[in-house]
Design a protein around this motif. Structure first.
Motif, mmCIF file in Angstrom:
data_model
loop_
_atom_site.group_PDB
_atom_site.id
_atom_site.type_symbol
_atom_site.label_atom_id
_atom_site.label_comp_id
_atom_site.label_asym_id
_atom_site.label_seq_id
_atom_site.Cartn_x
_atom_site.Cartn_y
_atom_site.Cartn_z
ATOM 1 N N THR A 97 84.003 28.640 35.146
ATOM 2 C CA THR A 97 83.639 27.485 35.962
ATOM 3 C C THR A 97 82.122 27.333 35.865
ATOM 4 O O THR A 97 81.431 28.232 35.348
ATOM 5 N N PRO A 98 81.557 26.246 36.368
ATOM 6 C CA PRO A 98 80.088 26.136 36.363
ATOM 7 C C PRO A 98 79.414 27.323 37.083
ATOM 8 O O PRO A 98 78.414 27.856 36.597
ATOM 9 N N LEU A 99 79.979 27.755 38.206
ATOM 10 C CA LEU A 99 79.420 28.921 38.899
ATOM 11 C C LEU A 99 79.577 30.174 38.046
ATOM 12 O O LEU A 99 78.646 30.983 37.920
ATOM 13 N N GLY A 100 80.738 30.341 37.447
ATOM 14 C CA GLY A 100 80.972 31.490 36.576
ATOM 15 C C GLY A 100 80.018 31.519 35.405
ATOM 16 O O GLY A 100 79.546 32.569 34.978
ATOM 17 N N ARG A 101 79.707 30.341 34.881
ATOM 18 C CA ARG A 101 78.766 30.249 33.763
ATOM 19 C C ARG A 101 77.365 30.711 34.189
ATOM 20 O O ARG A 101 76.684 31.414 33.444
ATOM 21 N N GLN A 102 76.950 30.318 35.389
ATOM 22 C CA GLN A 102 75.638 30.756 35.894
ATOM 23 C C GLN A 102 75.604 32.272 36.068
ATOM 24 O O GLN A 102 74.619 32.921 35.700
ATOM 25 N N VAL A 103 76.661 32.816 36.646
ATOM 26 C CA VAL A 103 76.721 34.269 36.855
ATOM 27 C C VAL A 103 76.734 34.986 35.506
ATOM 28 O O VAL A 103 75.991 35.952 35.291
ATOM 29 N N ALA A 104 77.564 34.521 34.588
ATOM 30 C CA ALA A 104 77.683 35.158 33.277
ATOM 31 C C ALA A 104 76.386 35.068 32.478
ATOM 32 O O ALA A 104 76.053 35.981 31.722
ATOM 33 N N GLU A 105 75.650 33.976 32.656
ATOM 34 C CA GLU A 105 74.365 33.838 31.960
ATOM 35 C C GLU A 105 73.416 34.956 32.373
ATOM 36 O O GLU A 105 72.767 35.578 31.540
ATOM 37 N N ARG A 106 73.348 35.214 33.655
ATOM 38 C CA ARG A 106 72.469 36.284 34.150
ATOM 39 C C ARG A 106 72.992 37.656 33.742
ATOM 40 O O ARG A 106 72.229 38.546 33.384
ATOM 41 N N LEU A 107 74.293 37.808 33.773
ATOM 42 C CA LEU A 107 74.911 39.063 33.375
ATOM 43 C C LEU A 107 74.691 39.329 31.890
ATOM 44 O O LEU A 107 74.388 40.460 31.490
ATOM 45 N N THR A 108 74.798 38.299 31.088
ATOM 46 C CA THR A 108 74.566 38.432 29.652
ATOM 47 C C THR A 108 73.123 38.849 29.367
ATOM 48 O O THR A 108 72.875 39.665 28.475
ATOM 49 N N ALA A 109 72.187 38.323 30.134
ATOM 50 C CA ALA A 109 70.782 38.739 29.969
ATOM 51 C C ALA A 109 70.634 40.230 30.274
ATOM 52 O O ALA A 109 69.913 40.947 29.569
ATOM 53 N N LEU A 110 71.320 40.703 31.299
ATOM 54 C CA LEU A 110 71.282 42.131 31.639
ATOM 55 C C LEU A 110 71.921 42.962 30.525
ATOM 56 O O LEU A 110 71.383 44.005 30.127
#
Length: 134
Positions: A97-110
């Motif tokens: 979802t759009p929220l999931g995409r935001q969370v995953a973006e930050r998680l992917t950076a980590l």
């Protein structure tokens, strides 16, 4: 089922959430996102949407049961969208979802940070093990 799963829905639009408080519902979501399978599933879905078995192959080591539970939890938290198509055989696709995409973006950076700094981690582990007789 946990207390928060059976509690009536409340309007939290103006509430301040504090993950350090044991009653805060954000704690459960943080657990779903940062747990082993949740983080890897979100990372895999960030690359592209996928069907269940594609995800299972991508997230090496996850059992069918754990992946199913993880996807249900992430869907309930509003991070993953499940698209079931009435075809023969049935087809189910998962995406963020759009929220999931935001969370995953930050998680992917980590994830990228950790992967990029693994030589330092490996060295630190070796020093620790040498100093502690492991």
């Amino acid at each position: 089922m946990s207390e928060t799963a059976t509690a009536p829905l409340q309007d939290h639009s103006d509430a301040a959430f504090d993950v350090f408080s044991r009653q805060c519902p954000s704690r459960g979501t943080l657990e779903h996102v940062t747990g082993r399978w949740g983080g890897l599933t979100l990372g895999a879905l960030y690359e592209s949407g996928a069907r269940f078995n594609e995800l299972r192959r991508r997230v090496d080591g996850v059992s069918e049961k754990m992946l199913s539970q993880t996807l249900h939890a992430l869907e309930r938290d509003g991070l993953v969208h499940r698209d079931a198509q009435l075809t023969n055989p049935p087809r189910v696709d998962y995406g963020l979802t759009p929220l999931g995409r935001q969370v995953a973006e930050r998680l992917t950076a980590l994830i990228e940070l950790v992967e990029g700094r693994m030589p330092e981690v490996v060295e630190a582990r070796a020093r620790y093990d040498a100093a502690h007789g492991a």
